[in-house]
Design a protein around this motif. Structure first.
Motif, PDB file in Angstrom:
ATOM      1  N   VAL A  98       1.956-106.720 -11.524  1.00 47.94           N
ATOM      2  CA  VAL A  98       1.862-106.458 -10.076  1.00 47.94           C
ATOM      3  C   VAL A  98       1.669-104.968  -9.825  1.00 47.94           C
ATOM      4  CG1 VAL A  98       3.210-106.468  -7.940  1.00 47.94           C
ATOM      5  CG2 VAL A  98       3.127-108.505  -9.369  1.00 47.94           C
ATOM      6  N   VAL A  99       2.406-104.138 -10.540  1.00 48.77           N
ATOM      7  CA  VAL A  99       2.263-102.687 -10.365  1.00 48.77           C
ATOM      8  C   VAL A  99       0.860-102.233 -10.741  1.00 48.77           C
ATOM      9  CG1 VAL A  99       3.032-100.460 -11.299  1.00 48.77           C
ATOM     10  CG2 VAL A  99       4.711-102.163 -10.602  1.00 48.77           C
ATOM     11  N   LEU A 100       0.321-102.778 -11.829  1.00 50.91           N
ATOM     12  CA  LEU A 100      -1.034-102.391 -12.241  1.00 50.91           C
ATOM     13  C   LEU A 100      -2.088-102.835 -11.232  1.00 50.91           C
ATOM     14  CD1 LEU A 100      -0.953-103.063 -16.082  1.00 50.91           C
ATOM     15  CD2 LEU A 100      -0.997-100.867 -14.907  1.00 50.91           C
ATOM     16  N   VAL A 101      -1.945-104.038 -10.700  1.00 49.52           N
ATOM     17  CA  VAL A 101      -2.932-104.534  -9.725  1.00 49.52           C
ATOM     18  C   VAL A 101      -2.862-103.718  -8.442  1.00 49.52           C
ATOM     19  CG1 VAL A 101      -3.488-106.503  -8.244  1.00 49.52           C
ATOM     20  CG2 VAL A 101      -3.062-106.852 -10.682  1.00 49.52           C
ATOM     21  N   VAL A 102      -1.655-103.471  -7.942  1.00 45.90           N
ATOM     22  CA  VAL A 102      -1.518-102.686  -6.703  1.00 45.90           C
ATOM     23  C   VAL A 102      -2.032-101.265  -6.924  1.00 45.90           C
ATOM     24  CG1 VAL A 102       0.175-101.692  -5.111  1.00 45.90           C
ATOM     25  CG2 VAL A 102       0.343-104.086  -5.770  1.00 45.90           C
ATOM     26  N   GLY A 103      -1.733-100.672  -8.072  1.00 45.71           N
ATOM     27  CA  GLY A 103      -2.232 -99.329  -8.371  1.00 45.71           C
ATOM     28  C   GLY A 103      -3.747 -99.287  -8.438  1.00 45.71           C
TER      29      GLY A 103
ATOM     30  N   VAL B 273      -5.857-101.295  -6.911  1.00 44.69           N
ATOM     31  CA  VAL B 273      -6.396-101.452  -5.548  1.00 44.69           C
ATOM     32  C   VAL B 273      -6.282-100.146  -4.774  1.00 44.69           C
ATOM     33  CG1 VAL B 273      -5.998-102.613  -3.342  1.00 44.69           C
ATOM     34  CG2 VAL B 273      -6.028-103.936  -5.456  1.00 44.69           C
ATOM     35  N   LEU B 274      -5.137 -99.472  -4.883  1.00 41.78           N
ATOM     36  CA  LEU B 274      -4.966 -98.222  -4.132  1.00 41.78           C
ATOM     37  C   LEU B 274      -5.906 -97.133  -4.643  1.00 41.78           C
ATOM     38  CD1 LEU B 274      -1.088 -98.090  -3.711  1.00 41.78           C
ATOM     39  CD2 LEU B 274      -2.805 -98.662  -1.998  1.00 41.78           C
ATOM     40  N   VAL B 275      -6.089 -97.039  -5.956  1.00 37.74           N
ATOM     41  CA  VAL B 275      -6.995 -96.025  -6.503  1.00 37.74           C
ATOM     42  C   VAL B 275      -8.429 -96.323  -6.097  1.00 37.74           C
ATOM     43  CG1 VAL B 275      -7.958 -95.156  -8.678  1.00 37.74           C
ATOM     44  CG2 VAL B 275      -5.495 -95.335  -8.387  1.00 37.74           C
ATOM     45  N   SER B 276      -8.814 -97.588  -6.100  1.00 39.58           N
ATOM     46  CA  SER B 276     -10.190 -97.914  -5.700  1.00 39.58           C
ATOM     47  C   SER B 276     -10.417 -97.621  -4.221  1.00 39.58           C
ATOM     48  CB  SER B 276     -10.505 -99.372  -6.025  1.00 39.58           C
ATOM     49  OG  SER B 276      -9.666-100.230  -5.283  1.00 39.58           O
ATOM     50  N   MET B 277      -9.412 -97.855  -3.397  1.00 36.65           N
ATOM     51  CA  MET B 277      -9.555 -97.513  -1.973  1.00 36.65           C
ATOM     52  C   MET B 277      -9.682 -96.000  -1.784  1.00 36.65           C
ATOM     53  SD  MET B 277      -6.867-100.208  -0.276  1.00 36.65           S
ATOM     54  CE  MET B 277      -6.910 -99.442   1.309  1.00 36.65           C
ATOM     55  N   LEU B 278      -8.890 -95.234  -2.535  1.00 36.58           N
ATOM     56  CA  LEU B 278      -8.988 -93.777  -2.456  1.00 36.58           C
ATOM     57  C   LEU B 278     -10.356 -93.299  -2.931  1.00 36.58           C
ATOM     58  CD1 LEU B 278      -7.526 -91.080  -1.931  1.00 36.58           C
ATOM     59  CD2 LEU B 278      -6.756 -91.152  -4.299  1.00 36.58           C
ATOM     60  N   LEU B 279     -10.865 -93.913  -3.984  1.00 36.04           N
ATOM     61  CA  LEU B 279     -12.193 -93.559  -4.483  1.00 36.04           C
ATOM     62  C   LEU B 279     -13.270 -93.897  -3.453  1.00 36.04           C
ATOM     63  CD1 LEU B 279     -13.776 -92.480  -6.899  1.00 36.04           C
ATOM     64  CD2 LEU B 279     -13.919 -94.824  -7.741  1.00 36.04           C
ATOM     65  N   ALA B 280     -13.130 -95.026  -2.775  1.00 33.22           N
ATOM     66  CA  ALA B 280     -14.105 -95.398  -1.748  1.00 33.22           C
ATOM     67  C   ALA B 280     -14.103 -94.386  -0.601  1.00 33.22           C
ATOM     68  CB  ALA B 280     -13.802 -96.797  -1.230  1.00 33.22           C
ATOM     69  N   VAL B 281     -12.921 -93.935  -0.210  1.00 29.31           N
ATOM     70  CA  VAL B 281     -12.836 -92.933   0.865  1.00 29.31           C
ATOM     71  C   VAL B 281     -13.472 -91.625   0.410  1.00 29.31           C
ATOM     72  CG1 VAL B 281     -11.201 -91.522   2.190  1.00 29.31           C
ATOM     73  CG2 VAL B 281     -10.840 -93.980   1.979  1.00 29.31           C
TER      74      VAL B 281
END
Length: 106
Positions: free
Chosen positions: A66-71, A73-81
């Motif tokens: 769960v920690v790896l999946v949430v991490g 997702v958050l990193v990919s969102m930051l990269l998209a921004v």
């Protein structure tokens, strides 16, 4: 089919609460009187959760996943921004250069 199914009623016995006794001064004795053992609480027939080494390992692995999946997702969102910000900045620079060239031609 649509009627609710309730769990069975709890069959555990209700605990009895001892009544407080009035305090009376105890007579002083030379020989100590043995203290009676405290009453033992009734054993509940509810199932208890027992963690075996395998289930503990499964919980730890699940939490790590769960920690790896949430991490991720958050990193990919930051990269998209970040990519969006860079592309908007490049578009602004190109538009500024085009407007500057239009003003030079006049």
């Amino acid at each position: 089919m649509f009627t609710p199914k309730y769990p069975p009623h709890d069959t555990a016995p209700t605990p009895t609460v001892p009544r407080p006794q009035t305090l009376t001064p105890a007579p002083v004795q030379a020989d100590p009187v043995p203290v009676p053992a405290a009453p033992v609480a009734p054993v509940s027939n509810r199932p208890t959760i027992q963690l075996t080494p395998g289930s503990t390992l499964a919980l730890v692995a699940g939490g790590g996943a769960v920690v790896l999946v949430v991490g991720t997702v958050l990193v990919s969102m930051l990269l998209a921004v970040a990519v969006t910000g860079v592309s908007v900045a490049l578009v602004a620079i190109v538009l500024r250069l085009l407007v500057k060239d239009l003003h030079k031609e006049r």
